[in-house]
Design a protein around this motif. Structure first.
Motif, PDB file in Angstrom:
ATOM      1  N   LEU A  58       0.825  -1.212   0.000  1.00 28.20           N
ATOM      2  CA  LEU A  58       0.000   0.000   0.000  1.00 28.20           C
ATOM      3  C   LEU A  58       0.856   1.257   0.000  1.00 28.20           C
ATOM      4  N   VAL A  59       1.893   1.248   0.839  1.00 27.74           N
ATOM      5  CA  VAL A  59       2.723   2.447   0.974  1.00 27.74           C
ATOM      6  C   VAL A  59       3.402   2.769  -0.361  1.00 27.74           C
ATOM      7  N   HIS A  60       3.980   1.742  -0.991  1.00 26.91           N
ATOM      8  CA  HIS A  60       4.617   1.980  -2.288  1.00 26.91           C
ATOM      9  C   HIS A  60       3.586   2.405  -3.319  1.00 26.91           C
ATOM     10  N   ARG A  63       2.800   6.052  -2.570  1.00 25.58           N
ATOM     11  CA  ARG A  63       3.929   6.968  -2.754  1.00 25.58           C
ATOM     12  C   ARG A  63       4.463   6.966  -4.172  1.00 25.58           C
ATOM     13  N   ASP A  64       4.645   5.752  -4.711  1.00 28.43           N
ATOM     14  CA  ASP A  64       5.376   5.647  -5.974  1.00 28.43           C
ATOM     15  C   ASP A  64       4.468   5.547  -7.189  1.00 28.43           C
ATOM     16  N   PHE A  65       3.269   5.059  -7.006  1.00 25.28           N
ATOM     17  CA  PHE A  65       2.439   4.834  -8.179  1.00 25.28           C
ATOM     18  C   PHE A  65       1.134   5.622  -8.140  1.00 25.28           C
ATOM     19  N   GLY A  66       0.982   6.454  -7.117  1.00 28.64           N
ATOM     20  CA  GLY A  66      -0.201   7.292  -7.043  1.00 28.64           C
ATOM     21  C   GLY A  66      -1.492   6.527  -6.885  1.00 28.64           C
ATOM     22  N   GLU A  67      -1.406   5.379  -6.199  1.00 32.16           N
ATOM     23  CA  GLU A  67      -2.618   4.591  -5.997  1.00 32.16           C
ATOM     24  C   GLU A  67      -2.899   4.482  -4.500  1.00 32.16           C
ATOM     25  N   GLY A  99      -4.661  11.527   2.719  1.00 28.06           N
ATOM     26  CA  GLY A  99      -5.646  10.838   1.879  1.00 28.06           C
ATOM     27  C   GLY A  99      -5.056   9.762   1.007  1.00 28.06           C
ATOM     28  N   GLN A 100      -3.818   9.336   1.345  1.00 34.67           N
ATOM     29  CA  GLN A 100      -3.203   8.285   0.543  1.00 34.67           C
ATOM     30  C   GLN A 100      -3.518   6.905   1.099  1.00 34.67           C
ATOM     31  N   LEU A 101      -3.932   6.912   2.355  1.00 25.80           N
ATOM     32  CA  LEU A 101      -4.093   5.636   3.024  1.00 25.80           C
ATOM     33  C   LEU A 101      -5.288   5.725   3.960  1.00 25.80           C
ATOM     34  N   SER A 102      -5.972   4.627   4.079  1.00 25.49           N
ATOM     35  CA  SER A 102      -7.058   4.563   5.037  1.00 25.49           C
ATOM     36  C   SER A 102      -6.877   3.278   5.829  1.00 25.49           C
ATOM     37  N   ILE A 103      -6.851   3.415   7.137  1.00 21.37           N
ATOM     38  CA  ILE A 103      -6.687   2.234   7.980  1.00 21.37           C
ATOM     39  C   ILE A 103      -7.986   1.996   8.728  1.00 21.37           C
ATOM     40  N   ASP A 104      -8.510   0.816   8.617  1.00 20.85           N
ATOM     41  CA  ASP A 104      -9.725   0.467   9.325  1.00 20.85           C
ATOM     42  C   ASP A 104      -9.418  -0.743  10.195  1.00 20.85           C
ATOM     43  N   TYR A 105      -9.494  -0.518  11.478  1.00 21.66           N
ATOM     44  CA  TYR A 105      -9.230  -1.612  12.399  1.00 21.66           C
ATOM     45  C   TYR A 105     -10.543  -2.302  12.744  1.00 21.66           C
ATOM     46  N   VAL A 106     -10.653  -3.536  12.369  1.00 21.27           N
ATOM     47  CA  VAL A 106     -11.857  -4.302  12.647  1.00 21.27           C
ATOM     48  C   VAL A 106     -11.609  -5.157  13.886  1.00 21.27           C
TER      49      VAL A 106
END
Lengths: 587, 110
Positions: A58-60, A63-67, A99-106
């Motif tokens: 996710l991080v790459h 950061r690197d691919f705009g996804e 807004g690059q990442l969303s963490i949802d702890y279930v």
């Protein structure tokens, strides 16, 4: 075999679109990344790096691919994740804010839940869908979705819902990574591989001789070729790096430039100019034969040229190396202070081979040196098996050659083994191989050096004596006499003997020359005396002839006077013929 | 956001606020399961604690962000916020016995 590709953007091989993970090595193995728009399963035992792999994906991606990506965690809370990944240098909080990442702890608390009748997991779908839509996520990680099996007892519903979930993820067009715990007979404890059939990656952590090695294998990958081997990987402060041997080919550029070995005489032996730049030199020899010294001199010469050097010491501490080398006139401390020489010392047993390899990689990538020394490689077998060490060194050599770094490795040959056997059996991988050996003769040991091979250059086939003193090191000719090779004191004796011989023969020649000169002078004197005699004789002869003629003339004159006085009537015709003519003339 | 009022209907009278039972029913749209759950819930509440409960219905399709707060995965899920501790009952609530156990009402009403 892994296909080499450039996983910079979405790599399309055939018809299968791929989603680059950005994880070093994984994209090479999978030929570009995970299948785009499909779920992939990552399974393995506890603590083998599933979560890190997922998060790095996710991080790459962000950061690197705009996804952007959604991380749905069933095990670790958001805060825990943030803390864990901060140690890997990733600021998850920042990424969430951006807004690059969303963490949802279930969180599933079995004791709170009572099941009564029919239900479905629409709540999960809604949550995931909301998270995906809110940041426009292209990537999703579900870690570890099997936790659902502990929360819900109705597995029939659960399985149907999981099947629906994966279909739904595909419809959403997100590339998903689903992690799962390794099962006893199955890849995952609850058979997730039944649902996620496109790509399955297996992670493994094995302990061999108290050293743990992580391994990764692509179990299956539909519709594409992929590396099928088990690839060692490691997790350090920069995250996961997988080091596939096959990702490095034999197509690195080569240099025609040469680099000095630091010893003029050795350069001469190596076709006059030393090693090739970017080549790998192996210095093997028995204990105390001067391997490290040769390496130190190589480094010093490079520093004198202003090049960056990286010295990996597996046997001695940097301080010890500096001290010891100073004793043979090799001041490494100076270059260390100038920042041209960097030491990296560690015990081979400190960690596994793969970790060593990664450390080497990292240090080299960090410093970008022109020269790398590994002293010695023989110790690495202490950590892994011979094969593993060879595999590791192969990859290391490939890597260093690709980077055009000149490398010198030392290798301790054990007594009893053939001098030409290198313990790691990497001789075929090295370009130049210098053999150091002890020559024991007449109660002393001396060091001999010869070049076993040196690719691409005419090199000397002679054994030289390797001398080390506080002035430095040098190579000397050895004497090959009827008694064999002569080195050390015997060589000195031989030299003295030769010098004496030379002096005496010179004296003899001088004596001979003087002799001849004397004889010549003698002859010349003789010649002069004879010439004098000759001249005297000639003169005498002329005088005699002149007197003779005078006497004849006087006799003739006398006879005429006599005739006249006697009044000779007739011409003295009867006179001697010889006297007639002059007589007539005179008349 | 919240579709609270529509289903609160008749049993709104709150006799004792301290004993009042605060219930949230999470559903996803008007599916048969959702409707069945609501009907069952209302029936049970009327029978066992008339006037002492309040039901809030949350449609996750309308307000998906609320799913995270109560850790909702399955629907329908009935969450009893008050009195403590939090209890979650999933399913269409067709098993009255289990619902009562889940709401801690079984012991009190028996």
């Amino acid at each position: 075999m892994a296909k080499k590709s450039t996983p910079k953007s979405t790599a399309v091989i055939g018809s299968l679109a791929k989603c680059p993970t950005g994880i070093r090595g994984l994209d090479e193995i999978t030929g570009g990344g995970l299948p785009r728009g499909r779920p992939s399963l990552v399974c393995g035992n506890a603590g083998c790096g599933k979560t890190i792999l997922g998060m790095e994906f996710l991080v790459h991606g962000a950061r690197d691919f705009g996804e952007p990506g959604v991380f749905m965690s069933f095990e670790e809370g958001t805060e825990e994740l943030e803390k864990n990944f901060a140690s890997l240098g990733v600021d998850l909080q920042q990424m969430v804010k951006g807004g690059q990442l969303s963490i949802d702890y279930v969180h599933i608390e079995r004791s709170e839940i009572e099941e009564t009748g029919e239900y479905d997991l629409d709540g999960l779908f809604v949550r995931l869908g909301y998270a995906i839509d809110s940041i426009g996520a292209k990537r999703v990680v579900l870690d570890t979705i099997e936790a659902l099996f502990t929360g819900f007892t109705n597995t029939a519903i659960l399985r149907a819902e999981l099947r629906r979930l994966f279909r739904w993820l595909k419809e959403k067009g997100v590339t998903a990574v689903i992690t799962g715990e390794r099962g006893d007979r199955m890849l995952t404890r609850h058979g997730l591989e039944e649902y996620v059939a496109d790509c399955v990656i297996l992670l493994d952590l094995r302990v061999d001789q108290q050293v743990a090695t992580r391994r990764l294998r692509v179990v299956k990958y539909r519709g594409t070729t992929h590396g099928t081997d088990e690839y060692p990987f490691l997790i350090d402060e920069r995250g996961i790096s997988i080091l596939p041997i096959t990702s490095l080919g034999l197509d690195h550029a080569v240099s025609h430039k040469r680099v000095s070995s630091g010893i003029a005489r050795l350069d001469t032996m190596l076709g006059g100019q030393g090693y090739y730049r970017g080549s790998v030199v192996l210095v093997s020899g028995t204990a105390g034969s001067g391997k490290s010294s040769l390496a130190a001199r190589f480094v010093e010469a490079a520093c004198e040229r202003g090049e960056q050097c990286l010295y990996f010491a597996f046997e001695e501490s940097p301080q010890q190396i500096v001290r010891n080398m100073a004793s043979i006139g090799c001041d490494l401390g100076r270059w260390q202070q100038k920042g041209l020489l960097h030491f990296h010392a560690s015990r081979p047993s400190l960690y596994g081979l793969e970790m060593h390899l990664a450390t080497l990689h990292k240090q080299v990538a960090l410093l970008k040196p022109q020269i790398v020394v590994i002293d010695p490689i023989s110790n690495l077998t202490a950590v892994g098996t011979g094969n593993e060490a060879k595999s590791m060194l192969t990859r290391l050599i490939d890597f260093l050659k690709t980077e055009q770094i000149s490398t010198l490795m030392t290798d301790l040959t054990h007594a009893g083994n053939s001098i030409e056997s290198s313990s790691e059996e990497i001789s075929s991988l090295v370009d130049s191989w210098i053999c150091l050996r002890d020559i024991e003769h007449q109660g002393e040991r001396n060091r001999g050096l010869h070049i076993l091979k040196s690719r691409g250059m005419p090199h000397s086939n002679q054994v030289r004596e390797f001398l080390m003193s506080d002035k430095g090191m040098d190579l000397m000719d050895v004497y090959i006499g009827p008694a064999g090779m002569v080195t050390g004191s015997a060589r000195l004796t031989q030299e003295a003997l030769e010098r004496a011989n030379a002096v005496s023969s010179q004296q003899q020649a001088q004596r001979q020359q003087r002799d001849y000169e004397r004889r010549r002078a003698l002859l010349e004197a003789n010649i002069a005396a004879m010439r004098l005699e000759f001249e005297t004789t000639t003169q005498d002869m002329h005088e005699v002839l002149a007197q003779d003629a005078e006497r004849v003339a006087m006799l003739e004159q006398g006879r005429e006077q006599l005739a006249r006085s006697r009044k000779a009537d007739a011409k003295p015709a009867a006179a001697a013929a010889g006297a007639k003519a002059p007589a007539k003339k005179r008349q | 956001m919240k579709r609270v009022g529509s289903s609160r209907g008749a049993p709104k009278a709150t006799g004792n606020p301290s004993k009042k039972c605060l219930l949230k029913l999470y559903v996803a749209g008007a599916s048969p399961k959702s409707l069945a759950a609501f009907a069952n819930l209302k029936r049970i509440c009327e029978a066992h604690m008339p006037g002492e409960y309040e039901i809030e219905i949350i449609d996750l399709l309308e307000s998906p962000q609320l799913a995270k707060g109560d850790q909702i995965l399955a629907v329908p899920t009935l969450v009893r916020r008050l009195p403590e501790p939090i209890r979650k009952i999933i399913g269409d609530l067709s098993d009255t016995e289990r619902v009562l156990v889940g709401l801690n009402l079984k012991a009190g009403t028996a």
